[in-house]
Design a protein around this motif. Structure first.
Motif, PDB file in Angstrom:
ATOM      1  N   GLU A 178     -35.846 -25.273  36.630  1.00 46.80           N
ATOM      2  CA  GLU A 178     -35.716 -23.818  36.722  1.00 46.80           C
ATOM      3  C   GLU A 178     -37.084 -23.139  36.829  1.00 46.80           C
ATOM      4  N   ILE A 179     -38.107 -23.708  36.225  1.00 42.59           N
ATOM      5  CA  ILE A 179     -39.463 -23.168  36.298  1.00 42.59           C
ATOM      6  C   ILE A 179     -40.183 -23.731  37.519  1.00 42.59           C
ATOM      7  N   GLU A 180     -40.145 -25.042  37.663  1.00 42.30           N
ATOM      8  CA  GLU A 180     -40.952 -25.715  38.680  1.00 42.30           C
ATOM      9  C   GLU A 180     -40.428 -25.588  40.100  1.00 42.30           C
ATOM     10  N   GLU A 181     -39.131 -25.527  40.268  1.00 41.92           N
ATOM     11  CA  GLU A 181     -38.604 -25.479  41.630  1.00 41.92           C
ATOM     12  C   GLU A 181     -37.488 -24.457  41.811  1.00 41.92           C
ATOM     13  N   THR A 201     -35.707 -20.513  41.895  1.00 39.05           N
ATOM     14  CA  THR A 201     -35.952 -19.337  42.730  1.00 39.05           C
ATOM     15  C   THR A 201     -36.090 -18.061  41.912  1.00 39.05           C
ATOM     16  N   ARG A 202     -36.239 -18.184  40.617  1.00 38.68           N
ATOM     17  CA  ARG A 202     -36.387 -17.016  39.751  1.00 38.68           C
ATOM     18  C   ARG A 202     -37.801 -16.954  39.191  1.00 38.68           C
ATOM     19  N   ILE A 225     -46.685 -17.634  42.972  1.00 39.49           N
ATOM     20  CA  ILE A 225     -46.850 -18.175  41.624  1.00 39.49           C
ATOM     21  C   ILE A 225     -46.910 -19.689  41.746  1.00 39.49           C
ATOM     22  N   ASP A 226     -47.713 -20.328  40.904  1.00 35.17           N
ATOM     23  CA  ASP A 226     -47.856 -21.786  41.007  1.00 35.17           C
ATOM     24  C   ASP A 226     -46.632 -22.495  40.441  1.00 35.17           C
ATOM     25  N   CYS A 227     -46.611 -23.823  40.558  1.00 36.16           N
ATOM     26  CA  CYS A 227     -45.441 -24.628  40.200  1.00 36.16           C
ATOM     27  C   CYS A 227     -45.041 -24.504  38.732  1.00 36.16           C
ATOM     28  N   ASP A 228     -46.003 -24.288  37.846  1.00 36.88           N
ATOM     29  CA  ASP A 228     -45.696 -24.138  36.417  1.00 36.88           C
ATOM     30  C   ASP A 228     -45.456 -22.683  36.029  1.00 36.88           C
TER      31      ASP A 228
END
Length: 141
Positions: free
Chosen positions: A6-9, A11-12, A83-86
């Motif tokens: 939910e964070i890394e990939e 759409t929110r 925004i970055d991956c994390d």
């Protein structure tokens, strides 16, 4: 390493602010990709940036919001926010009214580099200032 889809990939947008409630923000020129500056955002600065389309930062030293250009006139208009991956770092692509982003008068805050072959000597990468900070930031004593 735990996977947090939910964070890394996802759409929110779910920014992960640090313990001080801030998030690093890299600002680049939307046309050239040149790095213009680095600053921090808190939740309110990020929200205002998204809502207004004007780069808004959080000044850790002054402990207040700072809309880029509100005093100098060198407004940063946000063209894209990434925004970055994390989700713990923001990159914004901007166009700048007046062409300057650095408070000391240069186009970029990164106007010096480590001189090749040196371990501590800096050299300028920009030869002239875009504006005179003494005239732009008239401070009353």
């Amino acid at each position: 390493m735990s996977v947090r889809p939910e964070i890394e990939e996802g759409t929110r947008l779910e920014p992960r602010f640090d313990a001080a409630g801030t998030l690093p923000c890299i600002t680049v020129d939307a046309e050239t990709g040149e790095v213009l500056m680095f600053a921090y955002m808190n939740q309110e600065a990020l929200d205002r940036t998204i809502q207004t389309g004007r780069a808004t930062y959080y000044s850790r030293s002054r402990k207040k919001l700072w809309v880029k250009g509100e005093e100098s006139g060198f407004v940063q208009h946000v063209r894209e926010l990434r925004i970055d991956c994390d989700q713990d770092c923001v990159l914004i692509k901007v166009s700048v009214e007046g062409g300057a982003s650095c408070h000391v008068g240069y186009r970029s805050c990164f106007f010096r580099r480590l001189k090749p072959g040196s371990s501590g000597e800096l050299e300028f990468t920009e030869s002239k200032k875009v504006f005179d900070p003494e005239k732009v930031y008239r401070r009353s004593s």
